[in-house]
Design an enzyme around this catalytic site. Structure first.
Site, PDB file in Angstrom:
ATOM      1  N   LYS A  54     142.184  13.418  15.940  1.00 47.24           N
ATOM      2  CA  LYS A  54     143.118  14.545  15.833  1.00 47.24           C
ATOM      3  C   LYS A  54     142.512  15.660  14.991  1.00 47.24           C
ATOM      4  O   LYS A  54     142.568  16.833  15.346  1.00 47.24           O
ATOM      5  CB  LYS A  54     144.430  14.091  15.163  1.00 47.24           C
ATOM      6  CG  LYS A  54     145.350  13.359  16.090  1.00 47.24           C
ATOM      7  CD  LYS A  54     146.562  12.833  15.332  1.00 47.24           C
ATOM      8  CE  LYS A  54     147.359  11.895  16.216  1.00 47.24           C
ATOM      9  NZ  LYS A  54     148.307  11.071  15.494  1.00 47.24           N
ATOM     10  N   GLN A  98     151.386   9.288  10.885  1.00 49.08           N
ATOM     11  CA  GLN A  98     150.749   8.297  11.748  1.00 49.08           C
ATOM     12  C   GLN A  98     151.465   6.950  11.638  1.00 49.08           C
ATOM     13  O   GLN A  98     151.665   6.433  10.539  1.00 49.08           O
ATOM     14  CB  GLN A  98     149.262   8.165  11.355  1.00 49.08           C
ATOM     15  CG  GLN A  98     148.452   7.260  12.244  1.00 49.08           C
ATOM     16  CD  GLN A  98     148.362   7.763  13.686  1.00 49.08           C
ATOM     17  OE1 GLN A  98     148.124   8.942  13.929  1.00 49.08           O
ATOM     18  NE2 GLN A  98     148.584   6.875  14.635  1.00 49.08           N
ATOM     19  N   ASP A 121     155.497  15.868  17.310  1.00 46.27           N
ATOM     20  CA  ASP A 121     155.469  14.627  18.090  1.00 46.27           C
ATOM     21  C   ASP A 121     156.689  14.545  19.017  1.00 46.27           C
ATOM     22  O   ASP A 121     156.698  13.766  19.960  1.00 46.27           O
ATOM     23  CB  ASP A 121     155.507  13.426  17.136  1.00 46.27           C
ATOM     24  CG  ASP A 121     154.188  12.686  17.092  1.00 46.27           C
ATOM     25  OD1 ASP A 121     153.371  12.895  18.006  1.00 46.27           O
ATOM     26  OD2 ASP A 121     153.983  11.900  16.148  1.00 46.27           O
TER      27      ASP A 121
END
Ligand code: NAD
Length: 302
Positions: A54, A98, A121
């Site tokens: 990422k 995460q 997200d």
């Protein structure tokens, strides 16, 4: 017949180039770049490699990128305070925690603490609701389903009026992609059926699908006989079925297999995604797209 391959690796490159040029243009015009923070708790190797990827992608695009690593034993309250700090930081457009988190931390509480307008997200209940309403209400579609829809659009597959069958009803793939495909929108307007472990005749449903989206996590679940000739098959499954030595690096790597019997399916389908190199590369790409979108919302230009 050999199906057209829908390659996530190629589509990713197209989209990343589009994002990079838009970032440059907005930087010149407004003097700011998208800001993304990734919060990593502990040292789970899979999470660490995902986060590294990422960061690499965000850096390549010219984003402001912060990796905030926290110890495994961080208190839940401290993690919530950290999220609050980034919620109030105007240079941050996207906050990503995460997963998985250590057992002593309530994952739901943490995800719900993220400002829905920075939830790139797309997992916050507010964004799930916005997605369900559809149209202008949508801010961030979750990344994997957004990637699937983008692949279908860019492969030129007709979705309007198409029979879409989604195998799987998880919150991160099955439910959102099913919801997105029946909306009145580009790359949607489909008639959607969702099948799952309690479905009586899985094969019969799959056989009707013009677009078959499989996210079950069961290697080779979809047999070639279940595929309608000419259908578009999107295989979301990523299953580790063994290990091999990489020719490139000489290191041990996982052998990955999808939920579809690819070799046989490609002789029947009209188009199909491979595993690896299909849906996989799209998730991080759409995360970047959502972060850029978040900055554009902030600027009031969308
Ligand atoms: P999940 O385990 O949360 O959900 C799987 C769903 O499939 C469940 O709803 C279950 O009802 C259904 N299912 C399982 N076995 C079935 C069967 N035999 N018949 C019918 N339905 C069945 O999984 P998930 O998080 O949605 O992920 C699914 C797969 O997609 C996994 O292989 C995962 O690794 C992969 N995945 C890939 C990406 C990506 O490429 N970026 C992202 C997310 C998930």
């Amino acid at each position: 017949m050999t199906a057209k391959l829908i390659k996530g690796t190629e589509i990713r490159e197209q989209i990343l180039e589009e994002i990079a040029s838009e970032v440059l243009e907005l930087k010149e015009k407004h003097g700011i770049v998208p800001g993304l923070v990734t919060i990593l708790v502990g040292e789970n190797p899979a999470s660490m490699s995902y986060v590294t990827l990422k960061i690499k992608t965000a850096t390549r695009l010219g984003f402001k990128e912060i990796q905030d690593s926290q110890p495994e034993d961080i208190a839940e309250e401290d993690l919530l305070n950290l999220i609050d700090k980034y919620n109030n930081d105007d240079s941050i457009d996207g906050i990503l925690v995460q997963l998985p988190l250590p057992k002593h931390i309530d994952e739901k509480k943490v995800l719900n603490a993220i400002d829905p307008d920075k939830d790139v997200d797309g997992f916050h209940p507010i964004n799930v609701g916005r997605l369900m309403i559809g149209g202008d209400a949508v801010k961030f579609a979750p990344c994997t389903p957004a990637g699937i829809q983008e692949m279908i659009i860019r492969a030129g597959v007709e979705t309007s009026g198409a029979e879409v069958v989604v195998v799987g009803r998880s919150n991160i793939v099955g439910k959102p992609i099913a919801n997105m495909m029946f909306q009145k929108a580009e790359g949607a307007n489909s008639t959607v059926t969702v099948v799952h472990t309690r479905t009586k005749d899985l094969a019969a449903h799959c056989k009707r699908a013009d677009i078959l989206i499989v996210a079950a996590g069961v290697p080779g679940l979809v047999e070639p006989a279940w595929i309608k000739p000419g259908a578009c098959v999107i295989d979301v499954g990523v299953n580790r079925v063994g290990e091999k030595i990489s020719e490139k690096t000489g290191k041990k790597i996982a052998i990955l297999r999808g939920d579809v019997d690819f070799d046989a399916a490609k002789e029947i389908a009209g188009s199909i995604t491979p595993v690896p190199g299909g849906v996989g590369p799209m998730t991080i790409t759409m995360l970047m797209k959502n972060t850029l979108k978040s900055m554009k919302f902030k600027l009031g230009i969308i």
